[in-house]
Design an enzyme around this catalytic site. Structure first.
Site, mmCIF file in Angstrom:
data_model
loop_
_atom_site.group_PDB
_atom_site.id
_atom_site.type_symbol
_atom_site.label_atom_id
_atom_site.label_comp_id
_atom_site.label_asym_id
_atom_site.label_seq_id
_atom_site.Cartn_x
_atom_site.Cartn_y
_atom_site.Cartn_z
ATOM 1 C CE1 TYR A 10 7.802 1.126 -3.039
ATOM 2 C CE2 TYR A 10 5.976 2.115 -2.683
ATOM 3 C CZ TYR A 10 7.015 1.836 -2.845
ATOM 4 O OH TYR A 10 6.963 2.130 -1.001
ATOM 5 C CD GLU A 44 -1.148 -2.289 2.161
ATOM 6 O OE1 GLU A 44 -0.595 -1.824 3.462
ATOM 7 O OE2 GLU A 44 -2.267 -2.942 2.328
#
Length: 160
Positions: free
Chosen positions: A117, A105
């Site tokens: 990411y 998350e």
């Protein structure tokens, strides 16, 4: 600047907790970090500049799925490739455990982390409304799948 990535142990818990305090509005306690490191299900790696912990990554693998808890780099060591190196080491390690998917998350406003990411193959797969506090904010759920099911989804932070 050079740094070395090493597996962390309980003895590193205080240094990890210090980085937590610098990086997160609701940091994990030293006791929680220590407990998670010694759980047997988790992998924690640190990037060291000489003897100083500059950043770390931690996550847990159970039943073929991995969750990254936190990736954090002390402010004085940012923008030097440490987070990227930590993520790559973590992915390499959990793939050897037959992990099928990695989840994480990230705050929806943390655009640099989201970009990092994505560069490492993670894609958006869900939204957790009001997941974070101090301030209240949505979390993007991202995943990296190794089983051929990796698909990109568009995300809109304004969705209900």
């Amino acid at each position: 600047m050079s740094f070395e990535i090493k597996r962390l142990s309980e003895e590193n818990s205080a240094a990890v907790a210090e980085i937590e305090k610098l990086c997160f509005s609701t940091p994990w306690s030293e006791a929680t970090i220590s407990s998670e490191i010694k759980s047997g299900f988790s992998d924690f790696f640190g990037a060291f500049s000489e003897e100083k912990l500059a950043g770390y990554i931690g996550g847990r693998t159970i039943a073929g799925e991995t969750e990254i808890f936190n990736v954090a780099v002390s402010p004085e060591f940012r923008r030097k490739g440490i987070a990227k190196a930590l993520i790559e080491k973590f992915i390499e390690t959990v793939r050897k455990k037959d992990t099928q998917v990695i989840f994480l998350e990230v705050r929806s406003s943390n655009l640099p982390a989201i970009a990092l990411y994505e560069k490492n193959g993670f894609v958006f797969c869900g939204l957790r409304k009001n997941y974070y506090t101090n301030p209240t904010e949505n979390a993007l759920l991202m995943r990296l799948a190794f089983d051929g099911t990796q698909e990109f989804e568009e995300w809109d932070d304004e969705e209900d």
